[in-house]
Design a protein around this motif. Structure first.
Motif: not given
Length: 228
Positions: A121-122, A129-131, A135-137, A154-157
């Motif tokens: 998580x990021x 929140x946490x993202x 591409x590579x969780x 960009x590139x995050x969910x």
């Protein structure tokens, strides 16, 4: 100051949103310096919730799902089956922390919960929140460089949304972790006020778990991070 103990973790199961908020508010207003802290774990039937600064234009098409105005921070989000919603009811003064540290600890509990499933998580500066990296969780690499101000996600969910309320140093509302949901309702809002922000759950990331297991993992970690 009364001696503090670890929060009591209560698993409520599936409960309606509005009565749960009323119960949290009542608990918070009635508690005193001796009241033990609690963490409520639940899931809600489909509902959109708006924070105090929520803007109507962030709800694109509710399609009959109730939209409820709340007194938490943040913008609009969605709650539904397959999501673990955790409501820490804690006294920050007894913990000797302020809101910024409280939010950090909640996010850290989510990060450690994800870590137990191998997911990294990021955090994104300025966006609670946490993202996860789409591409590579499962990569442990940190996000590279500052976010692009034109497209900070960009590139995050987003896998966990956070919105809290603090009244006289006592907290309610909390954090929602997406486990195995119908994600389509997120596409009918601007999640947390961000246009185009993609929302994911553990199932999207091919992590196989169930609601009770994920709730237990998150509850245990929140209790650990919110203990004296």
């Amino acid at each position: 100051m009364p001696r503090m103990t670890a929060p009591i973790v209560r698993t409520l199961g599936r409960v309606d949103y509005a009565p749960t908020v009323d119960a949290m508010r009542a608990f918070t207003e009635a508690r005193d310096e001796h009241t033990p802290d609690e963490i409520w774990l639940c899931e809600h039937p489909p509902v959109y919730t708006q924070g105090v600064a929520g803007k109507a234009e962030h709800v694109i098409d509710a399609q009959g799902v109730p939209v409820v105005q709340t007194n938490r921070g943040g913008q609009v989000t969605y709650h539904g089956p397959g999501q673990v919603v955790a409501y820490p009811l804690v006294d920050l003064r007894r913990l000797h922390i302020y809101v910024k540290e409280y939010v950090f600890r909640i996010e850290q509990a989510v990060i450690k919960t994800l870590e137990s499933y191998g997911v990294t998580g990021h955090r994104v500066a300025g966006a609670p929140g946490i993202y996860v990296r789409l591409d590579d969780p499962f990569s442990h690499a940190a996000l590279a460089g500052p976010a692009d101000p034109r497209d900070p996600f960009r590139g995050l969910g987003k896998i966990a949304a956070l919105g809290v309320k603090v009244s006289q140093h006592r907290t309610y509302h909390g954090v929602a972790l997406n486990v195995d949901m119908d994600l389509k309702p997120f596409g009918r809002i601007h999640p947390c006020g961000y246009v185009g922000l993609q929302t994911v759950d553990l199932a999207t990331l091919r992590v196989s778990t169930d609601w009770p297991s994920a709730a237990r993992q998150l509850g245990d970690r929140l209790a650990s991070y919110l203990s004296p």
